[in-house]
Design a protein around this motif. Structure first.
Motif, PDB file in Angstrom:
ATOM      1  N   GLU A 185     -20.131 -47.774   6.306  1.00 24.58           N
ATOM      2  CA  GLU A 185     -20.832 -46.558   6.725  1.00 24.58           C
ATOM      3  C   GLU A 185     -22.345 -46.778   6.764  1.00 24.58           C
ATOM      4  OE1 GLU A 185     -20.936 -42.033   5.230  1.00 24.58           O
ATOM      5  OE2 GLU A 185     -19.437 -43.288   4.274  1.00 24.58           O
ATOM      6  N   ILE A 186     -23.005 -46.163   7.732  1.00 22.55           N
ATOM      7  CA  ILE A 186     -24.465 -46.270   7.788  1.00 22.55           C
ATOM      8  C   ILE A 186     -25.083 -45.230   6.859  1.00 22.55           C
ATOM      9  CG2 ILE A 186     -26.520 -46.251   9.272  1.00 22.55           C
ATOM     10  CD1 ILE A 186     -24.701 -46.896  11.635  1.00 22.55           C
ATOM     11  N   VAL A 187     -25.892 -45.697   5.918  1.00 21.44           N
ATOM     12  CA  VAL A 187     -26.545 -44.807   4.956  1.00 21.44           C
ATOM     13  C   VAL A 187     -28.027 -45.150   4.881  1.00 21.44           C
ATOM     14  CG1 VAL A 187     -24.460 -44.488   3.551  1.00 21.44           C
ATOM     15  CG2 VAL A 187     -26.032 -46.381   3.026  1.00 21.44           C
ATOM     16  N   GLY A 188     -28.787 -44.342   4.139  1.00 20.73           N
ATOM     17  CA  GLY A 188     -30.186 -44.657   3.898  1.00 20.73           C
ATOM     18  C   GLY A 188     -31.098 -43.455   4.099  1.00 20.73           C
ATOM     19  N   PHE A 189     -32.356 -43.705   3.832  1.00 19.34           N
ATOM     20  CA  PHE A 189     -33.408 -42.682   3.925  1.00 19.34           C
ATOM     21  C   PHE A 189     -33.376 -41.988   5.294  1.00 19.34           C
ATOM     22  CE2 PHE A 189     -37.643 -41.120   4.700  1.00 19.34           C
ATOM     23  CZ  PHE A 189     -38.238 -40.871   3.478  1.00 19.34           C
ATOM     24  N   ASP A 190     -33.351 -42.786   6.359  1.00 19.23           N
ATOM     25  CA  ASP A 190     -33.396 -42.210   7.709  1.00 19.23           C
ATOM     26  C   ASP A 190     -32.132 -41.414   8.050  1.00 19.23           C
ATOM     27  OD1 ASP A 190     -35.947 -43.126   8.306  1.00 19.23           O
ATOM     28  OD2 ASP A 190     -35.248 -44.944   9.315  1.00 19.23           O
ATOM     29  N   VAL A 191     -30.989 -41.819   7.479  1.00 20.01           N
ATOM     30  CA  VAL A 191     -29.729 -41.108   7.737  1.00 20.01           C
ATOM     31  C   VAL A 191     -29.789 -39.717   7.099  1.00 20.01           C
ATOM     32  CG1 VAL A 191     -27.225 -41.125   7.406  1.00 20.01           C
ATOM     33  CG2 VAL A 191     -28.435 -43.267   7.884  1.00 20.01           C
ATOM     34  N   ASP A 192     -30.254 -39.672   5.846  1.00 24.56           N
ATOM     35  CA  ASP A 192     -30.409 -38.376   5.161  1.00 24.56           C
ATOM     36  C   ASP A 192     -31.440 -37.506   5.880  1.00 24.56           C
ATOM     37  OD1 ASP A 192     -28.646 -39.465   3.396  1.00 24.56           O
ATOM     38  OD2 ASP A 192     -29.862 -39.159   1.597  1.00 24.56           O
ATOM     39  N   LEU A 193     -32.509 -38.157   6.341  1.00 22.92           N
ATOM     40  CA  LEU A 193     -33.550 -37.430   7.064  1.00 22.92           C
ATOM     41  C   LEU A 193     -32.963 -36.829   8.355  1.00 22.92           C
ATOM     42  CD1 LEU A 193     -36.631 -36.725   7.321  1.00 22.92           C
ATOM     43  CD2 LEU A 193     -36.862 -38.836   8.641  1.00 22.92           C
ATOM     44  N   ALA A 194     -32.168 -37.622   9.062  1.00 26.36           N
ATOM     45  CA  ALA A 194     -31.542 -37.147  10.301  1.00 26.36           C
ATOM     46  C   ALA A 194     -30.641 -35.941  10.025  1.00 26.36           C
ATOM     47  CB  ALA A 194     -30.747 -38.281  10.948  1.00 26.36           C
ATOM     48  N   LYS A 195     -29.889 -36.002   8.925  1.00 28.29           N
ATOM     49  CA  LYS A 195     -28.986 -34.884   8.569  1.00 28.29           C
ATOM     50  C   LYS A 195     -29.774 -33.612   8.273  1.00 28.29           C
ATOM     51  CE  LYS A 195     -25.106 -37.607   6.876  1.00 28.29           C
ATOM     52  NZ  LYS A 195     -24.733 -38.393   5.685  1.00 28.29           N
ATOM     53  N   GLU A 196     -30.918 -33.772   7.628  1.00 27.00           N
ATOM     54  CA  GLU A 196     -31.744 -32.608   7.306  1.00 27.00           C
ATOM     55  C   GLU A 196     -32.383 -32.049   8.583  1.00 27.00           C
ATOM     56  OE1 GLU A 196     -31.607 -31.181   4.478  1.00 27.00           O
ATOM     57  OE2 GLU A 196     -33.217 -29.691   4.690  1.00 27.00           O
ATOM     58  N   ILE A 197     -32.762 -32.928   9.504  1.00 29.91           N
ATOM     59  CA  ILE A 197     -33.313 -32.472  10.786  1.00 29.91           C
ATOM     60  C   ILE A 197     -32.259 -31.667  11.549  1.00 29.91           C
ATOM     61  CG2 ILE A 197     -34.110 -33.260  13.068  1.00 29.91           C
ATOM     62  CD1 ILE A 197     -35.600 -35.549  11.571  1.00 29.91           C
ATOM     63  N   GLU A 198     -30.999 -32.141  11.507  1.00 31.82           N
ATOM     64  CA  GLU A 198     -29.895 -31.392  12.151  1.00 31.82           C
ATOM     65  C   GLU A 198     -29.870 -29.958  11.639  1.00 31.82           C
ATOM     66  OE1 GLU A 198     -26.415 -33.770  11.072  1.00 31.82           O
ATOM     67  OE2 GLU A 198     -26.107 -34.135  13.223  1.00 31.82           O
ATOM     68  N   LYS A 199     -29.933 -29.845  10.324  1.00 34.03           N
ATOM     69  CA  LYS A 199     -29.864 -28.523   9.673  1.00 34.03           C
ATOM     70  C   LYS A 199     -31.042 -27.661  10.068  1.00 34.03           C
ATOM     71  CE  LYS A 199     -28.229 -29.472   5.170  1.00 34.03           C
ATOM     72  NZ  LYS A 199     -28.698 -29.469   3.784  1.00 34.03           N
ATOM     73  N   GLN A 200     -32.240 -28.244   9.945  1.00 37.93           N
ATOM     74  CA  GLN A 200     -33.471 -27.484  10.167  1.00 37.93           C
ATOM     75  C   GLN A 200     -33.656 -27.097  11.634  1.00 37.93           C
ATOM     76  OE1 GLN A 200     -35.822 -26.556   7.896  1.00 37.93           O
ATOM     77  NE2 GLN A 200     -34.967 -27.568   6.097  1.00 37.93           N
ATOM     78  N   ALA A 201     -33.239 -27.999  12.542  1.00 36.41           N
ATOM     79  CA  ALA A 201     -33.481 -27.760  13.964  1.00 36.41           C
ATOM     80  C   ALA A 201     -32.276 -27.142  14.668  1.00 36.41           C
ATOM     81  CB  ALA A 201     -33.878 -29.066  14.639  1.00 36.41           C
ATOM     82  N   GLY A 202     -31.140 -27.059  13.949  1.00 41.55           N
ATOM     83  CA  GLY A 202     -29.938 -26.499  14.564  1.00 41.55           C
ATOM     84  C   GLY A 202     -29.400 -27.336  15.709  1.00 41.55           C
ATOM     85  N   ILE A 203     -29.486 -28.658  15.550  1.00 42.15           N
ATOM     86  CA  ILE A 203     -28.964 -29.563  16.579  1.00 42.15           C
ATOM     87  C   ILE A 203     -27.960 -30.528  15.939  1.00 42.15           C
ATOM     88  CG2 ILE A 203     -30.969 -29.457  18.106  1.00 42.15           C
ATOM     89  CD1 ILE A 203     -32.042 -31.997  16.782  1.00 42.15           C
ATOM     90  N   LYS A 204     -27.235 -31.279  16.778  1.00 33.12           N
ATOM     91  CA  LYS A 204     -26.317 -32.307  16.271  1.00 33.12           C
ATOM     92  C   LYS A 204     -26.885 -33.668  16.638  1.00 33.12           C
ATOM     93  CE  LYS A 204     -22.527 -32.512  15.037  1.00 33.12           C
ATOM     94  NZ  LYS A 204     -22.247 -32.952  13.650  1.00 33.12           N
ATOM     95  N   LEU A 205     -26.884 -34.586  15.676  1.00 31.43           N
ATOM     96  CA  LEU A 205     -27.363 -35.938  15.947  1.00 31.43           C
ATOM     97  C   LEU A 205     -26.214 -36.920  15.746  1.00 31.43           C
ATOM     98  CD1 LEU A 205     -30.828 -35.823  14.100  1.00 31.43           C
ATOM     99  CD2 LEU A 205     -30.393 -35.501  16.539  1.00 31.43           C
ATOM    100  N   GLU A 206     -26.008 -37.765  16.732  1.00 34.19           N
ATOM    101  CA  GLU A 206     -24.929 -38.748  16.662  1.00 34.19           C
ATOM    102  C   GLU A 206     -25.586 -40.117  16.555  1.00 34.19           C
ATOM    103  OE1 GLU A 206     -22.007 -38.285  19.932  1.00 34.19           O
ATOM    104  OE2 GLU A 206     -22.159 -40.480  20.006  1.00 34.19           O
TER     105      GLU A 206
END
Ligand code: GLN
Length: 227
Positions: A28-49
């Motif tokens: 699985e891909i993990v790390g600082f940027d992955v968590d950051l991307a997940k938080e951006i999804e939440k905050q911006a109301g978008i889905k990131l793949e």
């Protein structure tokens, strides 16, 4: 009854060989940027793949529209700015030199001319090394290949991003990071010039994230040694 608006999905490219920002753990891909991307999804109301793409292939993938954004510890540079837009910066980093612990012949960048130096291809370390005259430069597809070459004395030094260097040196106790940094850089998210809508969404999310409690936890989770 109103239908819930469907969330827009964007494809994010990252090169999952850059711990602690993006790396694989049990596939699985993990790390600082992955968590950051997940938080951006939440905050911006978008889905990131997330799509795993070798670092040198990320900008071409963005420019040809294969991906919508790059979140991959990518440093902001004037050259890259000509090709893509960058979000607000989300992390400060520097370029450092790694040598063997017992090497006393290299103590700073001034000692690099005449030496065999390794860098990961297409990175700002690569660009920086290109600018130092007299270096014998070898470019590696993967940073760990440079570490391997240094461990087996095929090269004398490596130029690398500080956090990545900390991570490698932690696993290779016979190596050390020189205290004198070569350059200061900032990580930001790259987005294609046409997609100003996504740029605004990401910047809006970053406004909420940077300096937040979530961001503090992110630092504590992934950043072992801050500069
Ligand atoms: N920060 C460096 C760059 O932007 C290296 C990034 C990486 O290897 N993921 O070139």
């Amino acid at each position: 009854e109103t239908k819930k608006e469907e969330q827009k999905t964007y494809v994010v490219g990252m090169s999952a060989d850059f711990a602690p920002f993006e790396y694989r753990e049990g596939g699985e891909i993990v790390g600082f940027d992955v968590d950051l991307a997940k938080e951006i999804e939440k905050q911006a109301g978008i889905k990131l793949e997330i799509q795993d793409i070798a670092f040198a292939g990320l900008l071409p993938a963005l420019q040809t529209g294969k991906i919508d954004a790059i979140i991959s510890g990518m440093s902001v540079t004037e050259e890259r700015k000509k090709a893509v837009n960058f979000s607000k910066a989300y992390f400060n980093v520097s370029q450092v030199i790694i040598v063997k612990k017992d090497d006393t012949s290299i103590t700073s960048g001034e000692d690099l001319p005449g030496k065999n130096v390794g860098v990961p291809l297409g990175t700002t370390s690569d660009t920086l090394a290109e600018g130092i005259e007299g270096i014998n430069l070898t470019k590696y597809n993967k940073a760990y290949e440079a570490i391997l070459a240094l461990n087996t004395s095929k090269i004398d030094a490596i130029i690398l991003d500080y956090q990545q260097a900390v991570n490698f040196v932690g696993q290779n106790p016979e190596l050390k990071i020189l205290p004198k940094e070569l350059a200061k850089e900032e990580y930001a998210i790259a987005i294609s010039k046409e997609n100003t809508e996504l740029l605004e969404k990401i910047n809006g999310a970053l406004d909420n994230i940077i300096g937040s409690e979530f961001y503090q936890e992110l630092l504590e989770k992934y950043i072992v040694e801050n500069e």
